[in-house]
Write a protein that holds these residues in place. Structure first.
Motif, PDB file in Angstrom:
ATOM      1  N   TRP A  22       1.051  -1.336  -0.064  1.00 51.11           N
ATOM      2  CA  TRP A  22       0.031  -0.157  -0.386  1.00 51.11           C
ATOM      3  C   TRP A  22       0.383   1.260   0.124  1.00 51.11           C
ATOM      4  O   TRP A  22       0.411   1.714  -0.700  1.00 51.11           O
ATOM      5  N   LEU A  23       1.518   0.947   0.460  1.00 49.35           N
ATOM      6  CA  LEU A  23       2.522   2.186   1.132  1.00 49.35           C
ATOM      7  C   LEU A  23       3.648   2.709  -0.511  1.00 49.35           C
ATOM      8  O   LEU A  23       4.408   4.043  -0.266  1.00 49.35           O
ATOM      9  N   ASP A  24       4.174   1.891  -0.214  1.00 43.21           N
ATOM     10  CA  ASP A  24       5.473   1.915  -1.490  1.00 43.21           C
ATOM     11  C   ASP A  24       5.698   2.148  -2.572  1.00 43.21           C
ATOM     12  O   ASP A  24       5.911   2.255  -3.833  1.00 43.21           O
ATOM     13  N   ARG A  25       4.094   1.454  -3.324  1.00 41.28           N
ATOM     14  CA  ARG A  25       3.740   1.955  -4.720  1.00 41.28           C
ATOM     15  C   ARG A  25       3.310   2.901  -5.023  1.00 41.28           C
ATOM     16  O   ARG A  25       2.863   3.432  -4.396  1.00 41.28           O
ATOM     17  N   GLU A  26       3.225   2.986  -6.475  1.00 40.11           N
ATOM     18  CA  GLU A  26       2.916   4.023  -6.992  1.00 40.11           C
ATOM     19  C   GLU A  26       0.797   4.404  -7.257  1.00 40.11           C
ATOM     20  O   GLU A  26       0.654   3.663  -7.278  1.00 40.11           O
ATOM     21  N   ILE A  27       0.554   5.924  -6.342  1.00 36.18           N
ATOM     22  CA  ILE A  27      -1.047   5.997  -6.612  1.00 36.18           C
ATOM     23  C   ILE A  27      -0.886   6.468  -8.011  1.00 36.18           C
ATOM     24  O   ILE A  27      -1.279   7.190  -8.282  1.00 36.18           O
ATOM     25  N   THR A  28      -2.048   5.449  -8.577  1.00 35.39           N
ATOM     26  CA  THR A  28      -2.781   5.597 -10.061  1.00 35.39           C
ATOM     27  C   THR A  28      -3.375   6.714 -10.141  1.00 35.39           C
ATOM     28  O   THR A  28      -4.141   6.482 -11.269  1.00 35.39           O
ATOM     29  N   LEU A  29      -4.314   7.016  -9.218  1.00 28.89           N
ATOM     30  CA  LEU A  29      -5.797   6.949  -8.185  1.00 28.89           C
ATOM     31  C   LEU A  29      -5.232   8.518  -9.544  1.00 28.89           C
ATOM     32  O   LEU A  29      -7.174   9.182  -9.143  1.00 28.89           O
ATOM     33  N   LYS A  30      -4.600   9.604  -8.606  1.00 29.05           N
ATOM     34  CA  LYS A  30      -4.501  10.850  -9.388  1.00 29.05           C
ATOM     35  C   LYS A  30      -5.243  11.392 -10.377  1.00 29.05           C
ATOM     36  O   LYS A  30      -5.717  12.639 -10.375  1.00 29.05           O
ATOM     37  N   GLY A  31      -4.516  10.704 -11.843  1.00 30.64           N
ATOM     38  CA  GLY A  31      -5.713  11.449 -12.674  1.00 30.64           C
ATOM     39  C   GLY A  31      -6.585  11.230 -13.396  1.00 30.64           C
ATOM     40  O   GLY A  31      -6.996  11.117 -13.834  1.00 30.64           O
TER      41      GLY A  31
END
Length: 103
Positions: A22-31
């Motif tokens: 959860w903490l180390d992966r890229e959050i792809t929700l931003k866009g």
């Protein structure tokens, strides 16, 4: 506004792997259209599991549902069920329509 809550019962000796996922992966929700924010939370530990939760905020239920059927969703969740189990059971998901916010 629309909120999605996921609750997880993490196996104690798998907690670090769960946190890394959860903490180390890229959050792809931003866009993603309609996405507002995500929170990742940890509750006090129990004897048999460590409770975690995630909360995503959306401008509407429709925005969330559009994301659920998108390529972005499939890409973000492609590796979720791979490897050793990190939780005792399947996550618990709840959906909320926000009626009032006080800040």
């Amino acid at each position: 506004m629309f909120v999605v809550m996921n609750r997880f019962k993490v196996i104690p000796d798998r907690e670090q792997a769960f946190r890394s996922r959860w903490l180390d992966r890229e959050i792809t929700l931003k866009g993603v259209p309609g996405f507002m924010s995500i929170r990742f939370m940890k509750e006090d530990s129990h004897t048999d599991h460590v409770p975690y939760a995630s909360e995503t905020q959306w401008v509407s239920r429709t925005a969330y549902e559009n994301w659920r059927v998108s390529d972005a969703f499939r890409s973000a969740h492609k590796d979720v069920c791979t490897g050793e189990p990190l939780t005792l059971e399947k996550r618990e998901t709840r959906f909320y329509d926000i009626l009032k916010t006080v800040e």
